[in-house]
Motif scaffolding. Structure first.
Motif, PDB file in Angstrom:
ATOM      1  N   SER A 191       2.194  11.251 -10.354  1.00  0.00           N
ATOM      2  CA  SER A 191       1.321  12.423 -10.507  1.00  0.00           C
ATOM      3  C   SER A 191       2.162  13.692 -10.549  1.00  0.00           C
ATOM      4  O   SER A 191       1.942  14.567 -11.396  1.00  0.00           O
ATOM      5  N   ALA A 192       3.115  13.792  -9.622  1.00  0.00           N
ATOM      6  CA  ALA A 192       3.972  14.969  -9.576  1.00  0.00           C
ATOM      7  C   ALA A 192       4.804  15.071 -10.856  1.00  0.00           C
ATOM      8  O   ALA A 192       4.959  16.155 -11.431  1.00  0.00           O
ATOM      9  N   ILE A 209       1.049   4.028  -2.928  1.00  0.00           N
ATOM     10  CA  ILE A 209       0.723   5.446  -2.709  1.00  0.00           C
ATOM     11  C   ILE A 209       1.910   6.312  -3.128  1.00  0.00           C
ATOM     12  O   ILE A 209       1.751   7.332  -3.804  1.00  0.00           O
ATOM     13  N   GLY A 210       3.118   5.898  -2.734  1.00  0.00           N
ATOM     14  CA  GLY A 210       4.303   6.671  -3.090  1.00  0.00           C
ATOM     15  C   GLY A 210       4.461   6.793  -4.593  1.00  0.00           C
ATOM     16  O   GLY A 210       4.718   7.887  -5.116  1.00  0.00           O
ATOM     17  N   LEU A 220       0.832  -1.207   0.000  1.00  0.00           N
ATOM     18  CA  LEU A 220       0.000   0.000   0.000  1.00  0.00           C
ATOM     19  C   LEU A 220       0.866   1.255   0.000  1.00  0.00           C
ATOM     20  O   LEU A 220       0.659   2.176  -0.797  1.00  0.00           O
ATOM     21  N   VAL A 221       1.856   1.296   0.910  1.00  0.00           N
ATOM     22  CA  VAL A 221       2.695   2.489   1.040  1.00  0.00           C
ATOM     23  C   VAL A 221       3.458   2.738  -0.260  1.00  0.00           C
ATOM     24  O   VAL A 221       3.549   3.870  -0.743  1.00  0.00           O
ATOM     25  N   LEU A 272       1.774   9.163  -6.011  1.00  0.00           N
ATOM     26  CA  LEU A 272       2.112  10.573  -5.803  1.00  0.00           C
ATOM     27  C   LEU A 272       3.280  10.987  -6.704  1.00  0.00           C
ATOM     28  O   LEU A 272       3.284  12.070  -7.289  1.00  0.00           O
ATOM     29  N   GLY A 273       4.281  10.106  -6.822  1.00  0.00           N
ATOM     30  CA  GLY A 273       5.454  10.427  -7.621  1.00  0.00           C
ATOM     31  C   GLY A 273       5.123  10.604  -9.093  1.00  0.00           C
ATOM     32  O   GLY A 273       5.540  11.590  -9.722  1.00  0.00           O
TER      33      GLY A 273
END
Lengths: 401, 401
Positions: A230-231, A223-224, A219-220, A227-228
């Motif tokens: 997306s950025a 998510i990372g 999961l972590v 986010l990465g």
């Protein structure tokens, strides 16, 4: 303190979204319409519950990222490959026709080419977010038409943002060919590399991730990476949500094994309503009291609907007629993408306030009319799909609550 | 666009927090220290990754709310009742002594009464967030000392914020007795009413919530109530996290039945790191190059530690000596609460930049030294508690990952 006022707003947005969504669900409508309309209501200046602020824009984007990540998790690369060429045709054709319609109409009403290009650009991009949520609410994400629509909408977003970049470059007289070429190559390379190699990289890392002593490691890490990417997408000039969608797709083949959908769903329940409510709140209903504005809204909205229906529907030539209509209809909602184009136009002084209001209204109307239309068009299949989905996941409510 | 820059920051914060936390876990330290220190690093002006902005403050608060809600879920009203009077003694005694120490020391160094009162106020409030996370990381939340610490920390926060309200009122010469009385009565009434009747209200509503056709209804309603009580606590002048803690406590008796902890945990994994990293980032290491500042930091920090150790430890008179030391140590971290007091002092011109830096340093140092001390003090019991917890939840990693 400021943050206390914001907490009150967040509570009001969350509670209103859930109540409105549940209300619409009970009368057989997709909850997303309730969330959007309650957003329009809360955003009205007379009520003044939601103010435009950076916090809201970040929450809105965060919600969109979670939404697209979740949809990506449910879309394996194989699903996209099976509809790939069809999605490409639908996406491209859905760009050309609406852009031409918007450009021609605006020039025909005696306006300048800057405004005409912005109107054209705003009519181009389908809102993956809205469409994806409606398809999820209806439980038809796995239908062939849904796959084509989602694939085409992603392609659409990539091409649409390229159009926006070019148009705003042209309008600002600072269009460097190297800049456009760079953006184009970067976008295509990003989507191709992550789309093709993302899930393979996860495959290679799978034993390490899944075998970690940390129970929440998958999961972590998911998510990372979400986010990465997306950025990264945002940084190279694409919409961040494209990165989120691709991240989800990269994990899609392991989603079941690692229970990712089940674990992301609480995050979805918490954050996604902010996207829809705040998107709705960006409309000021008071702007639509003048007759001329209303006429423009009617004309531009009609062109926006016809452009996508014709452009995308015809690109699905060879499929059943109902499928062609479904695909055309699924591409109609402009949602937040149209609104983003409008806000860029307003910020760069390329669009006057009236045309700004017109584009926003067109985005909302196309967004509000598509879901019930899709619901009607899918009706014969929704029941069967629902039963299949319940069997597959043991989940009666799904992400539509 | 702005939101793209923010997305990059969010990714960096999230990834750095997880890597640092995991690194500290591997060397046997609580992950929270890694998250705080990586925050100090990222916040350093020379690196300039994290800028102070409203978005960060809201994310920080959101993270703290999720953290305290989760801790509340794990704290049934019965747990608090069993330690209630002891917590009250510990909390009250932990207020009086540190405030007196801070006030006397600052006056003794020849500073004015405004500054003295702010230093005193900053030394009062224990950071429930930090302490709770350390206790959770160690897996000793259910130990009797942990219950007393958490209960006392909540009482501390209520009383501490009252002290802050009075001090800033006095300093600004606009202290209305009605205002102070109103805040005091409101705070006590809020905590008492929600603490005593919250879980009963949930009991009454349980059949409706649990029996809803929406599978996620308990989760959505719990999130809604958590946001609502946080906003309400903030509005009446308390820390929002007190509302979140009470909301969690109200749902604690149903948490197992509705799988709330399991469902909130992904939200925790996503949002709580932002609280710790951003809290760490609010320190500017460059402020501590002057010798006089360092001397003040040493003196104030020593007083802050001794004040809580003596005040709270002695209030636990009659328990084992190790328990007294554990309770005193658990109350030492000032964390974000001390920093909030410092920022109010700076904003109202009651504190100069040097004393501001001193309070921030004291808050961080007390926060960083308490976890390893607690770890050592709890060491004999951690192994046993861990085994019991694994048996109870089947969760090897827990919320400490």
């Amino acid at each position: 303190v400021t943050s206390d006022r914001i907490l009150v707003e967040l509570f009001v947005i969350f509670a209103a979204a859930k109540v409105a969504g549940e209300g619409f669900r009970r009368v057989g409508q997709p909850p997303v319409i309730g969330e959007l309309l309650v957003g329009v209501l809360l955003g009205a200046r007379s009520l003044g519950v939601i103010h435009d602020s950076e916090v809201h824009r970040v929450l809105q984007e965060f919600g969109a990222i979670v939404l697209l990540f979740m949809i990506g998790l449910d879309t394996t690369p194989g699903d996209i490959r099976r509809v790939g060429s069809r999605s490409l045709t639908v996406g491209a054709s859905g760009i050309v026709l609406p852009f031409a319609c918007g450009l021609a109409f605006t020039l025909a009403t005696g306006r300048g080419s800057d405004e005409a290009m912005f109107i054209g650009a705003a009519m181009v991009a389908t809102s993956v977010g809205i469409t994806a949520r409606v398809l999820a609410d209806l439980g038809v994400v796995h239908e062939i038409e849904s796959r084509i629509i989602l694939g085409a909408a992603v392609i659409d977003d990539v091409l649409g943002l390229l159009v926006l970049a070019i148009v705003s470059g042209l309008a600002q007289d600072n269009l460097s060919p190297a800049h456009i070429a760079g953006l184009g190559i970067g976008s295509v390379a990003f989507v191709a590399i992550v789309g093709v190699y993302g899930h393979r990289a996860i495959d290679v890392a799978a034993d390490r991730i899944g075998g970690s002593e940390l129970r929440r490691a998958p999961l972590v890490i998911a998510i990372g990476i979400c986010l990465g990417l997306s950025a990264l997408a945002g940084t190279i000039g694409l919409a961040a949500i494209i990165g989120a969608f691709l991240a989800g797709m990269a994990f899609s083949e392991r989603a079941g094994e690692w229970q990712l959908e089940e674990q992301i769903e609480p995050v979805y329940q918490l954050l996604v309503p902010f996207f829809f409510v705040i998107t709705g709140a960006q409309v000021d209903p008071a702007a639509f009291t003048e007759p001329e504005t209303l006429g423009l809204v009617a004309a531009v909205t009609t062109l926006a609907v016809v452009g996508k229906l014709a452009g995308c529907g015809l690109a699905a030539w060879g499929m059943e007629r109902r499928s062609m209509v479904i695909i055309g209809t699924g591409m109609v909602p402009r949602g937040e993408v149209g609104i983003i184009v409008a806000s860029v136009g307003l910020a760069t002084d390329m669009l006057g306030p009236r045309l700004y209001a017109v584009i926003v209204a067109m985005s909302i109307i196309t967004t509000v009319i598509a879901p019930p239309a899709l619901k009607m068009l899918f009706a014969p299949r929704v029941h069967a799909a629902e039963v299949a989905r319940m069997r597959r996941t043991g989940d009666v409510e799904g992400i539509g609550g």
